[in-house]
Design a protein around this motif. Sequence first.
Motif, PDB file in Angstrom:
ATOM      1  N   ALA A 116       0.654  20.584  -2.405  1.00  0.00           N
ATOM      2  CA  ALA A 116       1.580  21.308  -1.531  1.00  0.00           C
ATOM      3  C   ALA A 116       1.715  20.608  -0.183  1.00  0.00           C
ATOM      4  O   ALA A 116       2.818  20.512   0.367  1.00  0.00           O
ATOM      5  N   THR A 117       0.610  20.107   0.349  1.00  0.00           N
ATOM      6  CA  THR A 117       0.635  19.419   1.638  1.00  0.00           C
ATOM      7  C   THR A 117       1.516  18.177   1.573  1.00  0.00           C
ATOM      8  O   THR A 117       2.374  17.964   2.426  1.00  0.00           O
ATOM      9  N   TYR A 118       1.318  17.351   0.536  1.00  0.00           N
ATOM     10  CA  TYR A 118       2.136  16.139   0.391  1.00  0.00           C
ATOM     11  C   TYR A 118       3.585  16.489   0.084  1.00  0.00           C
ATOM     12  O   TYR A 118       4.507  15.798   0.517  1.00  0.00           O
ATOM     13  N   ALA A 119       3.822  17.565  -0.671  1.00  0.00           N
ATOM     14  CA  ALA A 119       5.194  17.972  -0.995  1.00  0.00           C
ATOM     15  C   ALA A 119       5.956  18.369   0.264  1.00  0.00           C
ATOM     16  O   ALA A 119       7.153  18.096   0.369  1.00  0.00           O
ATOM     17  N   HIS A 120       5.275  19.001   1.208  1.00  0.00           N
ATOM     18  CA  HIS A 120       5.945  19.390   2.448  1.00  0.00           C
ATOM     19  C   HIS A 120       6.130  18.191   3.378  1.00  0.00           C
ATOM     20  O   HIS A 120       7.133  18.107   4.080  1.00  0.00           O
ATOM     21  N   ALA A 121       5.188  17.257   3.367  1.00  0.00           N
ATOM     22  CA  ALA A 121       5.270  16.105   4.265  1.00  0.00           C
ATOM     23  C   ALA A 121       6.155  14.990   3.713  1.00  0.00           C
ATOM     24  O   ALA A 121       6.897  14.358   4.463  1.00  0.00           O
TER      25      ALA A 121
ATOM     26  N   HIS B  99       8.531  11.073  -2.073  1.00  0.00           N
ATOM     27  CA  HIS B  99       7.634   9.995  -2.496  1.00  0.00           C
ATOM     28  C   HIS B  99       7.153  10.246  -3.918  1.00  0.00           C
ATOM     29  O   HIS B  99       6.911  11.375  -4.317  1.00  0.00           O
ATOM     30  N   ARG B 100       6.990   9.162  -4.667  1.00  0.00           N
ATOM     31  CA  ARG B 100       6.537   9.277  -6.050  1.00  0.00           C
ATOM     32  C   ARG B 100       5.072   9.701  -6.086  1.00  0.00           C
ATOM     33  O   ARG B 100       4.225   9.144  -5.403  1.00  0.00           O
ATOM     34  N   ALA B 101       4.779  10.700  -6.933  1.00  0.00           N
ATOM     35  CA  ALA B 101       3.419  11.240  -7.023  1.00  0.00           C
ATOM     36  C   ALA B 101       2.748  10.870  -8.342  1.00  0.00           C
ATOM     37  O   ALA B 101       1.584  10.480  -8.357  1.00  0.00           O
TER      38      ALA B 101
ATOM     39  N   SER C 256       8.574  10.290 -14.361  1.00  0.00           N
ATOM     40  CA  SER C 256       7.875  10.297 -13.079  1.00  0.00           C
ATOM     41  C   SER C 256       8.275  11.549 -12.308  1.00  0.00           C
ATOM     42  O   SER C 256       9.323  12.146 -12.549  1.00  0.00           O
ATOM     43  N   TRP C 257       7.394  11.950 -11.379  1.00  0.00           N
ATOM     44  CA  TRP C 257       7.603  13.121 -10.543  1.00  0.00           C
ATOM     45  C   TRP C 257       7.394  12.714  -9.098  1.00  0.00           C
ATOM     46  O   TRP C 257       6.451  12.004  -8.780  1.00  0.00           O
ATOM     47  N   THR C 258       8.263  13.210  -8.226  1.00  0.00           N
ATOM     48  CA  THR C 258       8.023  13.073  -6.796  1.00  0.00           C
ATOM     49  C   THR C 258       7.064  14.196  -6.407  1.00  0.00           C
ATOM     50  O   THR C 258       6.801  15.115  -7.202  1.00  0.00           O
ATOM     51  N   TYR C 259       6.566  14.155  -5.176  1.00  0.00           N
ATOM     52  CA  TYR C 259       5.677  15.225  -4.730  1.00  0.00           C
ATOM     53  C   TYR C 259       6.391  16.572  -4.726  1.00  0.00           C
ATOM     54  O   TYR C 259       5.803  17.594  -5.060  1.00  0.00           O
ATOM     55  N   GLY C 260       7.664  16.578  -4.360  1.00  0.00           N
ATOM     56  CA  GLY C 260       8.438  17.824  -4.381  1.00  0.00           C
ATOM     57  C   GLY C 260       8.576  18.375  -5.791  1.00  0.00           C
ATOM     58  O   GLY C 260       8.399  19.572  -6.031  1.00  0.00           O
ATOM     59  N   GLN C 261       8.905  17.505  -6.751  1.00  0.00           N
ATOM     60  CA  GLN C 261       9.034  17.927  -8.147  1.00  0.00           C
ATOM     61  C   GLN C 261       7.689  18.368  -8.716  1.00  0.00           C
ATOM     62  O   GLN C 261       7.623  19.354  -9.458  1.00  0.00           O
ATOM     63  N   LEU C 262       6.639  17.644  -8.373  1.00  0.00           N
ATOM     64  CA  LEU C 262       5.306  17.994  -8.850  1.00  0.00           C
ATOM     65  C   LEU C 262       4.899  19.365  -8.317  1.00  0.00           C
ATOM     66  O   LEU C 262       4.383  20.205  -9.051  1.00  0.00           O
ATOM     67  N   HIS C 263       5.150  19.600  -7.044  1.00  0.00           N
ATOM     68  CA  HIS C 263       4.820  20.882  -6.433  1.00  0.00           C
ATOM     69  C   HIS C 263       5.552  22.029  -7.151  1.00  0.00           C
ATOM     70  O   HIS C 263       4.950  23.069  -7.452  1.00  0.00           O
ATOM     71  N   LEU C 264       6.832  21.848  -7.433  1.00  0.00           N
ATOM     72  CA  LEU C 264       7.596  22.890  -8.132  1.00  0.00           C
ATOM     73  C   LEU C 264       7.083  23.117  -9.548  1.00  0.00           C
ATOM     74  O   LEU C 264       6.968  24.264  -9.995  1.00  0.00           O
TER      75      LEU C 264
ATOM     76  N   LYS D  60      -3.656  14.328 -25.975  1.00  0.00           N
ATOM     77  CA  LYS D  60      -3.866  12.993 -25.433  1.00  0.00           C
ATOM     78  C   LYS D  60      -3.602  13.035 -23.934  1.00  0.00           C
ATOM     79  O   LYS D  60      -2.972  13.958 -23.433  1.00  0.00           O
ATOM     80  N   ASN D  61      -4.077  12.042 -23.223  1.00  0.00           N
ATOM     81  CA  ASN D  61      -3.850  11.989 -21.778  1.00  0.00           C
ATOM     82  C   ASN D  61      -2.365  11.806 -21.490  1.00  0.00           C
ATOM     83  O   ASN D  61      -1.707  10.951 -22.086  1.00  0.00           O
ATOM     84  N   ASN D  62      -1.852  12.637 -20.578  1.00  0.00           N
ATOM     85  CA  ASN D  62      -0.468  12.522 -20.151  1.00  0.00           C
ATOM     86  C   ASN D  62      -0.309  13.220 -18.804  1.00  0.00           C
ATOM     87  O   ASN D  62      -1.227  13.871 -18.315  1.00  0.00           O
ATOM     88  N   ALA D  63       0.843  13.092 -18.223  1.00  0.00           N
ATOM     89  CA  ALA D  63       1.081  13.663 -16.898  1.00  0.00           C
ATOM     90  C   ALA D  63       1.063  15.182 -16.922  1.00  0.00           C
ATOM     91  O   ALA D  63       0.691  15.817 -15.936  1.00  0.00           O
ATOM     92  N   GLU D  64       1.460  15.780 -18.027  1.00  0.00           N
ATOM     93  CA  GLU D  64       1.464  17.238 -18.116  1.00  0.00           C
ATOM     94  C   GLU D  64       0.055  17.817 -17.972  1.00  0.00           C
ATOM     95  O   GLU D  64      -0.116  18.942 -17.506  1.00  0.00           O
ATOM     96  N   MET D  65      -0.957  17.050 -18.364  1.00  0.00           N
ATOM     97  CA  MET D  65      -2.332  17.524 -18.182  1.00  0.00           C
ATOM     98  C   MET D  65      -2.677  17.601 -16.701  1.00  0.00           C
ATOM     99  O   MET D  65      -3.412  18.501 -16.274  1.00  0.00           O
ATOM    100  N   ILE D  66      -2.161  16.696 -15.896  1.00  0.00           N
ATOM    101  CA  ILE D  66      -2.383  16.756 -14.448  1.00  0.00           C
ATOM    102  C   ILE D  66      -1.712  18.004 -13.882  1.00  0.00           C
ATOM    103  O   ILE D  66      -2.299  18.719 -13.069  1.00  0.00           O
TER     104      ILE D  66
END
Length: 88
Positions: free
Chosen positions: A8-13, A17-19, A28-36, A62-68
Motif C-alpha cells: 500500500a505504501t509503494y502503491a501510494h508513492a 512503477h513495476r512491482a 506484470s503488475w505495477t504497484y497500483g495494480q498489485l495494491h488493487l 507451482k510458483n507464480n505471481a498469483e501466489m504473491i
Amino acid sequence: MTILDATATYAHANPQHRAVVDLASGRSWTYGQLHLAVDRLAAWIVAEVGPASGERLATLSKNNAEMIILQLAAIRAGAIFMPLNWRL
C-alpha cells in the motif's frame, strides 16, 4: 499491533512503477495494480472467513505471481498463508 503494508505504501508513492513480473506467463503488475488485486482478494477472504480470523489458507500450485498476491492478501486480511510444495 500495527502491521506495515509495504504494498500500500509503494502503491501510494509510486503507483506506476513495476512491482511484480511473472516470467512464465509474461504478465506484470505495477504497484497500483498489485495494491488493487491484493485489496480485492483480501476483501473476499474477510467476507469468507472474517476479519483477523487467523484462518490458514493453503494453496497447492507451482510458483507464480498469483501466489504473491494471495500471500499479501492473507496478511492484509489477518489470515495465515500456507504454500504447499507441489513436488511433494
